[in-house]
Motif scaffolding. Structure first.
Motif, PDB file in Angstrom:
ATOM      1  N   ALA A 289       0.831  -1.205   0.000  1.00 38.14           N
ATOM      2  CA  ALA A 289       0.000   0.000   0.000  1.00 38.14           C
ATOM      3  C   ALA A 289       0.865   1.253   0.000  1.00 38.14           C
ATOM      4  O   ALA A 289       0.614   2.194  -0.739  1.00 38.14           O
ATOM      5  CB  ALA A 289      -0.903  -0.002   1.227  1.00 38.14           C
TER       6      ALA A 289
ATOM      7  N   CYS B 122       1.101   3.526  -3.552  1.00 39.10           N
ATOM      8  CA  CYS B 122       0.275   4.708  -3.479  1.00 39.10           C
ATOM      9  C   CYS B 122       0.856   5.643  -2.433  1.00 39.10           C
ATOM     10  O   CYS B 122       0.473   5.624  -1.276  1.00 39.10           O
ATOM     11  CB  CYS B 122      -1.155   4.304  -3.112  1.00 39.10           C
TER      12      CYS B 122
ATOM     13  N   CYS C  54      -1.221   7.723  -0.210  1.00 38.60           N
ATOM     14  CA  CYS C  54      -2.223   7.066   0.618  1.00 38.60           C
ATOM     15  C   CYS C  54      -2.076   7.374   2.096  1.00 38.60           C
ATOM     16  O   CYS C  54      -3.050   7.643   2.791  1.00 38.60           O
ATOM     17  CB  CYS C  54      -2.163   5.555   0.413  1.00 38.60           C
TER      18      CYS C  54
ATOM     19  N   ARG D  39      -0.866   9.898   3.559  1.00 34.59           N
ATOM     20  CA  ARG D  39      -1.298  11.255   3.874  1.00 34.59           C
ATOM     21  C   ARG D  39      -2.817  11.384   3.807  1.00 34.59           C
ATOM     22  O   ARG D  39      -3.449  11.977   4.674  1.00 34.59           O
ATOM     23  CB  ARG D  39      -0.643  12.247   2.896  1.00 34.59           C
ATOM     24  N   ILE D  40      -3.354  10.793   2.773  1.00 32.84           N
ATOM     25  CA  ILE D  40      -4.807  10.799   2.644  1.00 32.84           C
ATOM     26  C   ILE D  40      -5.451  10.148   3.849  1.00 32.84           C
ATOM     27  O   ILE D  40      -6.435  10.635   4.394  1.00 32.84           O
ATOM     28  CB  ILE D  40      -5.216  10.052   1.360  1.00 32.84           C
ATOM     29  N   ASN D  41      -4.849   9.057   4.260  1.00 33.26           N
ATOM     30  CA  ASN D  41      -5.395   8.370   5.419  1.00 33.26           C
ATOM     31  C   ASN D  41      -5.322   9.236   6.663  1.00 33.26           C
ATOM     32  O   ASN D  41      -6.186   9.165   7.531  1.00 33.26           O
ATOM     33  CB  ASN D  41      -4.637   7.067   5.650  1.00 33.26           C
TER      34      ASN D  41
END
Lengths: 148, 148
Positions: free
Chosen positions: A25, A29, A32, A34-36
Motif C-alpha cells: 500500500a 500509493c 495514501c 497522507r490521505i489516510n
DNA sequence: CAGTATCCAGTGTGATACTG
DNA sequence: CAGTATCACACTGGATACTG
C-alpha cells in the motif's frame, strides 16, 4: 478510524495485518498515508461534530457538548483529548467547585471548517442523486433475481 | 464507517444502541444525520482511495486497482459494489476468457473530487502544524508525569 | 460537574480457500 | 482474471459504575 496503528511509525503489525499488504500500500500509493491521515480526522464523526458545534457556539462546557451531540461520556472525553492534542481545540479548566471546563476552537480548528463546508455542500447537492442511483441499482438487482 | 445501520430508516436498534441516545442525537443536532451521510462516504478510506485512483488513471481493471492500493480482494469487491450502487463508478464487464472488468468514474464520481481536493489541500497545509501540536502536547504530558 | 475505569457487543478488515 | 465464502481478530464505541 482514529487509531490506525498500522500507519504509525515503529508499530508492529498485529496478526491480521500482514506486512506485505501494508508495504504494498505504501509503496504503490505514496499519497495514501497522507490521505489516510486526513481521513482519520474527517472520517471520525465525533471529531467533525464537535468541531462544528464549537464553531457554532464558540465556547461549550463538557456536558453541554454531551447533551448537544448525544455522545457518550467516554467518546466525548477521548475525542476532546485527541482534538486538544492535535491543536484543534482549547481546553480551559476552572478549578472551582464544582469544576468547570470550557472548550473552544483554536485558529487551526476554525480553519478546518472551510474544507468541511465544501464537503457539506457537495453532499447537499448530490445526496439525492446518490439515493436515486441506489434505487435504480436495487431495482435492477431485484428484477435480475426474479428472472433467475 | 459505511454501514451506519442506526441511521437508516426503519432499522431496529440493536442492543448497545439505546433508543434514548439516538433520539437525543437526532433531536438536538438536526444536521447530524446529513453530516453522517457524508462521512459514511468520505470516511471510508477505500472509497476515497478508489475514487482518487480512478480519477488519476481513468480506467482500471479489478486487479490493477488491487495492486495499486494494496487492498484485499474482499474489501475491493465490497467497496466497488457500493460505489457502483451509489452511482460513483461505472462497471464494464467483458465476457472474454479470461474475463475482464473495467472500472471508471461516472460524472458524479468525478464531481466528488472537488470537495476532496479542498480537504487534501487543507491537510497538506496543516498536517505539519498538527504534528507540532502533538509533539508539544506529548512533551507537556511527559514532564507532568515526571513531576508527579 | 467533569471526568476515569471496566466490560462487552457489533463492525471492519485481512487471510485463505474456492469457483466460473 | 474477477470474483465469492468463510473464518479470525482488533478496534470502536455504548453502558455502567466509580472518583475528586
Amino acid at each position: 478510524m482514529r487509531n490506525r496503528k498500522w500507519l504509525q511509525e515503529g508499530t508492529f503489525l498485529s496478526p491480521g495485518y500482514t506486512e506485505g499488504t501494508v508495504l504494498k500500500a505504501e509503496g504503490k500509493c505514496k499519497d495514501c498515508s497522507r490521505i489516510n491521515e486526513v481521513l482519520s480526522r474527517v472520517g471520525d464523526r465525533w471529531s467533525v461534530l464537535i468541531v462544528i458545534s464549537l464553531a457554532n457556539y464558540g465556547i461549550l462546557r463538557f456536558n453541554e457538548l454531551k447533551r448537544n451531540l448525544g455522545i457518550s461520556q467516554r467518546m466525548l472525553s477521548l475525542t476532546l483529548r485527541e482534538l486538544e492534542r492535535d491543536g484543534m481545540v482549547n481546553r480551559t479548566y476552572h478549578p472551582t467547585i464544582p469544576p468547570k471546563v470550557e472548550y473552544s476552537l483554536t485558529p487551526l480548528g476554525k480553519s478546518f471548517r472551510e474544507p468541511l463546508k465544501g464537503l457539506g455542500q457537495w453532499a447537499l447537492n448530490n445526496l439525492p442523486a446518490i439515493d436515486q442511483a441506489r434505487q435504480r441499482y436495487d431495482e435492477q438487482e431485484a428484477s435480475e433475481r426474479q428472472s433467475a
